[in-house]
Design an enzyme around this catalytic site. Structure first.
Site, short mmCIF file in Angstrom:
data_model
loop_
_atom_site.label_atom_id
_atom_site.label_comp_id
_atom_site.label_asym_id
_atom_site.label_seq_id
_atom_site.Cartn_x
_atom_site.Cartn_y
_atom_site.Cartn_z
CD GLU A 14 59.06 -7.05 -7.77
OE1 GLU A 14 58.16 -6.63 -8.51
OE2 GLU A 14 60.24 -7.17 -8.12
CB CYS A 62 54.13 -9.86 -7.61
SG CYS A 62 55.91 -9.88 -7.40
CB CYS A 65 54.99 -13.58 -5.99
SG CYS A 65 56.33 -12.93 -4.98
CG HIS A 69 49.80 -13.38 -5.95
ND1 HIS A 69 49.28 -13.12 -4.70
CD2 HIS A 69 51.04 -12.85 -5.97
CE1 HIS A 69 50.17 -12.46 -3.99
NE2 HIS A 69 51.26 -12.28 -4.73
NE ARG A 486 59.71 -12.21 -2.12
CZ ARG A 486 59.98 -12.69 -3.34
NH1 ARG A 486 59.23 -13.67 -3.84
NH2 ARG A 486 60.98 -12.23 -4.05
CB SER A 509 55.74 -8.77 1.91
OG SER A 509 56.85 -9.51 1.42
CB CYS A 553 57.55 -9.69 -2.44
SG CYS A 553 56.95 -9.44 -4.13
CB CYS A 556 53.13 -9.40 -2.94
SG CYS A 556 53.75 -10.48 -4.24
#
Length: 574
Positions: A14, A62, A65, A69, A486, A509, A553, A556
């Site tokens: 992503e 995102c 995700c 968040h 993640r 990430s 990701c 993000c």
């Protein structure tokens, strides 16, 4: 003499990630650089907004995700204002997060990562009868007949014969690093296709409890989920039992399809213990059996492990400015309009000031002696950290969490591998699967407890005490932490006079994909790549395996919204 290899973009993730590696004459990676090639800035548009509404903005960081968040943002506001949510709301939030974990891990394994280990075209050489025998020997999953696998093989043959592989295009098919026999390849491809159908079912849990997917609804103080067992409006008994059935279906798919496939594939790659990297592990902890602030009852224990030492777990305080800091020495940002070596900031005082100093397009390589990424470099006590399923498993194992110890020991025994083998790319992939087994079990337990509460007459999901800004202190700070699929996710909010003064999100990430810092310490991706041998520099499958094992990701980690028009902006370097 070293040679620079560039992979841009890294696909099947992503967002946008560029990786550059230096290889020696033997094809061994002796240095690596991770670069986020888009720029984040979503924190800027939530300034001066009502803190209770911020979750709806940052959830759009995102499209994958989404829930995490929103939930981290909600928790940051509740932490700042000392709002305690009802037990039912806590359970519903956990069930929704657990559903996201299961969905994300299954989709990552089959649709983003499996093709690093599975040769799709090689499955045309498989004997469907032998694939059927293998499938029935490792699982009770009903779709395992000879005819079923023959049909799947015929579908693949039509794609290959047409010259248009569709979703399987651009793979390094035939690469020498692939080790699976044709029959296992066919089994994995069949379940790849099944997982596409299955994944759209589990997300219905979000639509029932949150009204929609993606971007389900939340609210500061609990959940905007009216429980009305006997009514037609709200979440009634029928809807609750639908959620329960979806949990059972997820449990069956994970245990009868995902895990047998994972172990079958993993058994052929037991020597692939590359990509360990830092061996520093970070876990904020989550899934408390009581409430989010009761860290001692986390199913995923909180803590830090340094240098792979499982005999010591370090405590972590997310509000301590000496512990969590973001450095920008190799990132395209400034602090206070300037740049000083080693100038790290805690997220409460963090800034998002863009300062691109990189090369103008077109360019072949980045100047990695200078700034080379839009990603900052978060550190714990100035140490780079890895976060994610492997980190959680290692911290949980070190903490002696019995269910984690048992599933790890049992799996390693079945694969005839030592614990140290988990500190690798294949180890991260195994850890993600084991975590999914645990989480499907937790989801079942949380749903059963929700049923129990409701039967005892408790249908409350919202606490609006201290919801009025007139009752808030003039200044307040809070951090919303959680474990996302993640890894460790934190949202820090600074509230002043009822408005959001400052906001910073440090995502998994960002930790894993970070560039070097002022001490030249590598980020997790960079450290994991070093020492790996490429069998074919024109087809760097090994790089993809290692990077994909983290489930990046970058959407993000980097994001931009135009502050004038509120429109998304495409960045073209140069």
């Amino acid at each position: 003499m070293s040679e620079r290899i560039v992979v841009d973009p890294i696909t099947r993730i992503e967002g946008h990630l560029r990786v550059e590696v230096d290889i020696d004459e033997n094809g061994v990676i002796n240095d690596a650089f991770s670069s986020g090639t888009a720029v984040r800035g979503l924190e800027l548009i939530v300034r001066d907004r009502d803190p209770r509404e911020v979750w709806a903005y940052v959830q759009r960081i995102c499209g994958v995700c989404t829930t995490v968040h929103a939930l981290a943002s909600i928790r940051s506001v509740e932490d700042a204002l000392q709002i305690k949510i009802p037990r039912n709301a806590h359970l519903i939030r956990d069930i929704m997060n657990e559903a996201l974990f299961v969905h994300d891990h299954v989709v990552h394994f089959y649709h983003l990562h499996a093709l690093d280990w599975v040769d799709v075209v090689n499955s045309l050489k498989a004997d469907p009868a032998e694939t059927s025998r293998i499938a029935q020997s490792i699982s009770n999953w009903p779709k395992s007949s000879v005819g079923y696998f023959t049909d799947v093989q015929n579908k693949i043959k039509k794609l290959v014969d047409s010259g248009q592989l569709g979703i399987f295009a651009n793979g390094y098919w035939g690469h020498k690093a692939y080790k699976l026999p044709p029959e296992i390849n066919l089994l994995a491809v069949a379940h790849y296709l099944e997982a596409l159908d299955w994944q759209k079912e589990i997300v219905k849990i979000h639509t029932i409890f949150g009204g929609k997917n993606p971007h389900p609804n939340y609210v500061v103080g609990g959940m905007a989920t009216p429980l009305n067992i006997d009514g037609e409006n709200g979440v009634n008994a029928e809807r609750l039992y639908q959620v329960s059935d979806l949990i059972d279906q997820a449990n069956e798919f994970v245990n009868q399809v995902y895990i047998p496939d994972l172990l079958a594939i993993g058994s052929f790659y037991k020597d692939w213990t590359y990509g360990g990297g830092l061996n520093n592990y970070l876990c904020y902890g989550d899934f408390s059996t009581t409430d989010i602030y009761d860290t001692k009852n986390y199913r995923m224990p909180r803590g830090i492990i340094l240098n792979g030492n499982l005999n010591e777990i370090h405590d972590i305080d997310l509000k301590d400015p000496e512990q969590i800091q973001e450095f920008i020495d190799r990132s395209w940002y400034t602090y206070d309009g300037k740049k000083f070596e080693g100038d790290g900031k805690h997220p409460f005082y963090g800034e998002t000031e863009f300062n691109y100093t990189g090369p103008k397009a077109p360019y072949k390589t980045l100047d990695t002696d200078k700034e080379y990424s839009w990603i900052k470099a978060p550190r714990w006590r100035e140490q780079p950290m890895e976060t994610g399923p492997l980190a959680r498993l290692m911290v949980g194992y070190a903490a002696g969490k019995q269910e984690i110890v048992d599933i790890v020991d049992d799996t390693l025994k079945r694969l005839a591998l030592p614990l140290s083998a988990l500190q690798s790319a294949i180890g991260r992939t195994i850890a993600r699967g084991l975590e999914t087994v645990l989480i499907t079990d937790w989801m079942r337990k949380d749903m059963d407890e929700l049923f129990k509460n409701i039967k005892l007459g408790d249908q409350g999901t919202l606490n609006q005490t201290n919801w009025d800004p007139e009752n808030w202190p003039s200044k307040a700070q809070g951090v919303g932490w959680m474990e996302a699929p993640r890894g460790a996710l934190g949202h820090w909010i600074d509230i002043e006079d009822g408005k959001t003064k400052n906001y910073q999100a440090v995502v998994p990430s960002t930790w894993n994909a970070s560039p070097r810092d002022y001490q030249k310490k590598l980020g997790a991706y960079e450290a994991a790549l070093k020492g790996t041998k490429l069998l074919n520099k024109e087809q760097p499958l090994e790089i993809m395996r290692i990077i994909h094992s983290f489930d990046p990701c970058l959407a993000c980690a980097v994001h931009l919204t135009d502050l004038e028009t509120k429109n998304s902006t495409e960045i073209r370097l140069g």
